[in-house]
Design a protein around this motif. Structure first.
Motif, mmCIF file in Angstrom:
data_model
loop_
_atom_site.group_PDB
_atom_site.id
_atom_site.type_symbol
_atom_site.label_atom_id
_atom_site.label_comp_id
_atom_site.label_asym_id
_atom_site.label_seq_id
_atom_site.Cartn_x
_atom_site.Cartn_y
_atom_site.Cartn_z
ATOM 1 N N LYS A 101 2.631 -2.884 -21.969
ATOM 2 C CA LYS A 101 2.093 -1.916 -21.007
ATOM 3 C C LYS A 101 0.597 -1.685 -21.252
ATOM 4 C CE LYS A 101 4.442 1.873 -19.935
ATOM 5 N NZ LYS A 101 5.426 3.006 -20.005
ATOM 6 N N SER A 102 0.186 -1.824 -22.507
ATOM 7 C CA SER A 102 -1.249 -1.610 -22.818
ATOM 8 C C SER A 102 -2.087 -2.702 -22.127
ATOM 9 C CB SER A 102 -1.467 -1.646 -24.333
ATOM 10 O OG SER A 102 -0.945 -2.876 -24.839
ATOM 11 N N SER A 103 -1.578 -3.937 -22.117
ATOM 12 C CA SER A 103 -2.309 -5.028 -21.427
ATOM 13 C C SER A 103 -2.329 -4.766 -19.919
ATOM 14 C CB SER A 103 -1.615 -6.380 -21.692
ATOM 15 O OG SER A 103 -1.458 -6.598 -23.066
ATOM 16 N N ILE A 104 -1.194 -4.302 -19.396
ATOM 17 C CA ILE A 104 -1.114 -4.005 -17.945
ATOM 18 C C ILE A 104 -2.099 -2.898 -17.590
ATOM 19 C CG2 ILE A 104 0.385 -3.166 -16.079
ATOM 20 C CD1 ILE A 104 1.037 -6.057 -17.105
ATOM 21 N N SER A 105 -2.201 -1.887 -18.441
ATOM 22 C CA SER A 105 -3.155 -0.781 -18.164
ATOM 23 C C SER A 105 -4.582 -1.316 -18.116
ATOM 24 C CB SER A 105 -3.055 0.291 -19.257
ATOM 25 O OG SER A 105 -1.791 0.868 -19.222
ATOM 26 N N GLY B 14 2.554 9.841 -16.692
ATOM 27 C CA GLY B 14 3.908 10.326 -16.988
ATOM 28 C C GLY B 14 4.988 9.268 -16.766
ATOM 29 N N ALA B 15 6.179 9.617 -17.200
ATOM 30 C CA ALA B 15 7.320 8.679 -17.163
ATOM 31 C C ALA B 15 7.611 8.253 -15.713
ATOM 32 C CB ALA B 15 8.546 9.363 -17.750
ATOM 33 N N ALA B 16 7.453 9.187 -14.786
ATOM 34 C CA ALA B 16 7.734 8.813 -13.372
ATOM 35 C C ALA B 16 6.443 8.357 -12.686
ATOM 36 C CB ALA B 16 8.296 10.027 -12.647
ATOM 37 N N PRO C 176 0.827 -1.204 0.000
ATOM 38 C CA PRO C 176 0.000 0.000 0.000
ATOM 39 C C PRO C 176 0.866 1.260 0.000
ATOM 40 C CG PRO C 176 0.068 -0.959 2.196
ATOM 41 C CD PRO C 176 0.799 -1.910 1.299
ATOM 42 N N HIS C 177 0.279 2.353 -0.557
ATOM 43 C CA HIS C 177 0.953 3.664 -0.554
ATOM 44 C C HIS C 177 2.338 3.590 -1.178
ATOM 45 C CE1 HIS C 177 -2.018 5.834 1.935
ATOM 46 N NE2 HIS C 177 -2.203 4.669 2.526
ATOM 47 N N GLU C 178 2.532 2.715 -2.154
ATOM 48 C CA GLU C 178 3.834 2.620 -2.843
ATOM 49 C C GLU C 178 3.591 2.823 -4.331
ATOM 50 O OE1 GLU C 178 6.252 -0.748 -1.582
ATOM 51 O OE2 GLU C 178 6.999 -0.939 -3.649
ATOM 52 N N LEU C 179 4.282 3.813 -4.926
ATOM 53 C CA LEU C 179 4.106 4.078 -6.360
ATOM 54 C C LEU C 179 4.809 2.975 -7.165
ATOM 55 C CD1 LEU C 179 3.065 5.993 -8.557
ATOM 56 C CD2 LEU C 179 5.270 7.191 -8.423
ATOM 57 N N ILE C 180 4.025 2.247 -7.939
ATOM 58 C CA ILE C 180 4.575 1.108 -8.709
ATOM 59 C C ILE C 180 4.456 1.439 -10.194
ATOM 60 C CG2 ILE C 180 4.408 -1.377 -9.131
ATOM 61 C CD1 ILE C 180 2.782 -1.411 -6.388
ATOM 62 N N PRO C 181 5.613 1.551 -10.893
ATOM 63 C CA PRO C 181 5.558 1.888 -12.321
ATOM 64 C C PRO C 181 4.928 0.755 -13.117
ATOM 65 C CG PRO C 181 7.857 1.781 -11.531
ATOM 66 C CD PRO C 181 6.991 1.366 -10.414
ATOM 67 N N LEU C 182 4.255 1.089 -14.224
ATOM 68 C CA LEU C 182 3.643 0.054 -15.067
ATOM 69 C C LEU C 182 4.712 -0.881 -15.615
ATOM 70 C CD1 LEU C 182 1.166 1.836 -14.789
ATOM 71 C CD2 LEU C 182 0.693 1.541 -17.208
#
Ligand code: PCP
Length: 272
Positions: free
Chosen positions: A37-41, A64-66, A20-26
């Motif tokens: 990434k489209s499937s992940i989205s 965004g990238a970050a 929880p409360h952790e930013l996880i990039p795609l």
């Protein structure tokens, strides 16, 4: 090997609940499942919708990238109200009353499921508010602080009423213990809090409020900011409570020392 959607959804949900409360990039999930990434989205849109409908929590999407996704646990008001109402009935058992108007809670505060629910209910109260640390005082407040901090994904700090060499140098404050109307001392290791931290105070029980007020003074000594105070249970107090702004999950509204019975109802969590 490409992972099928059904398996991705199960593993992704488990990972989000555990972080929880952790930013996880795609890209983290794209690599983990060797998927586009489209499937992940699309997967995350399903999880987001289900979390919202089931009241599991909010899945924020940061562009965004970050960017990435960030899971914020919560509990629906009705679920919290039902859980606390059932707990109030459980607490209104005989022989929980202790001398001085205290209530025996240690059995409840040792139950993993209760702590998970209480941690989730308290954390939900502060949805959207920045919290850097959870503070409590040894001893019985510790399991509650641990539960809340795991839902907020922030550290918890333990204030002590006795000096411990293993705490290194400390900051101490004197406070009036409302219950015993004595001047008592509490202290916190200097290493515990960075200046400017936003601190949530939790504890198992409030009677006169002196203990919580002491922690409030400590927060000021550390030049930190008090975000809020939530206690698991509170009881009536013959004098004036040392602190006004707080939330309680349970309220011991009546105590009969002759029959050793107590009457417990949901606290001001649901009205404050
Ligand atoms: O509102 P007050 O009048 O200040 O009382 C609430 C205090 C007293 C009690 O702690 P103790 O049972 O003294 O200590 P421990 O938690 O270590 O059992 C409770 O856990 C709160 O911290």
């Amino acid at each position: 090997m490409k992972v099928r959607r059904s398996e991705r959804l199960i593993d992704m949900t488990h990972y989000l609940l555990e972080h929880p409360h952790e930013l996880i990039p795609l890209t983290f999930f794209a690599k983990r499942y060797e998927s586009a990434k489209s499937s992940i989205s699309e997967d995350l849109a399903i999880v987001k919708k289900t979390f919202k409908e089931r009241g599991t929590g909010i899945l924020d999407t940061i562009p965004g990238a970050a960017g990435g996704v960030l899971f914020v646990p919560e509990i629906p008001y009705e679920d919290a109200k039902k859980y606390i109402t059932d707990l109030a009935e459980r607490l209104s058992e005989q022989d929980r009353l202790l001398p001085g108007g205290y209530v025996y809670l240690s059995d409840l505060l040792g139950e993993p499921e209760l702590l998970r629910q209480v941690g989730r209910i308290i954390a939900s109260k502060y949805l959207g508010q920045k919290i850097d640390a959870v503070m409590t005082v040894a001893t019985k407040g510790v399991p509650i602080a641990q539960a809340v901090s795991s839902y907020l994904n922030v550290p918890f700090v333990i204030v002590r009423r006795d000096s411990k060499i293993t705490e290194g140098s400390t900051v101490s404050v004197n406070y009036v213990s409302g219950s015993s109307e004595r001047i008592e001392k509490m202290e916190l290791s200097k290493r515990s809090l960075k200046r400017g931290s936003r601190v949530l105070v939790v504890d198992d029980f409030m009677k006169g409020g002196g203990t919580v007020n002491g922690m409030k003074s400590l927060i000021e000594e550390f030049e930190c900011e008090l975000v809020g105070v939530t206690v698991f249970a509170e009881t009536k107090f013959k004098g004036i409570k040392a602190i006004k702004d707080y939330t309680s999950l349970l309220y011991v509204e009546d105590v009969d020392t002759k029959t050793k019975t107590i009457s417990v109802v949901p606290g001001n969590y649901f009205t404050a």
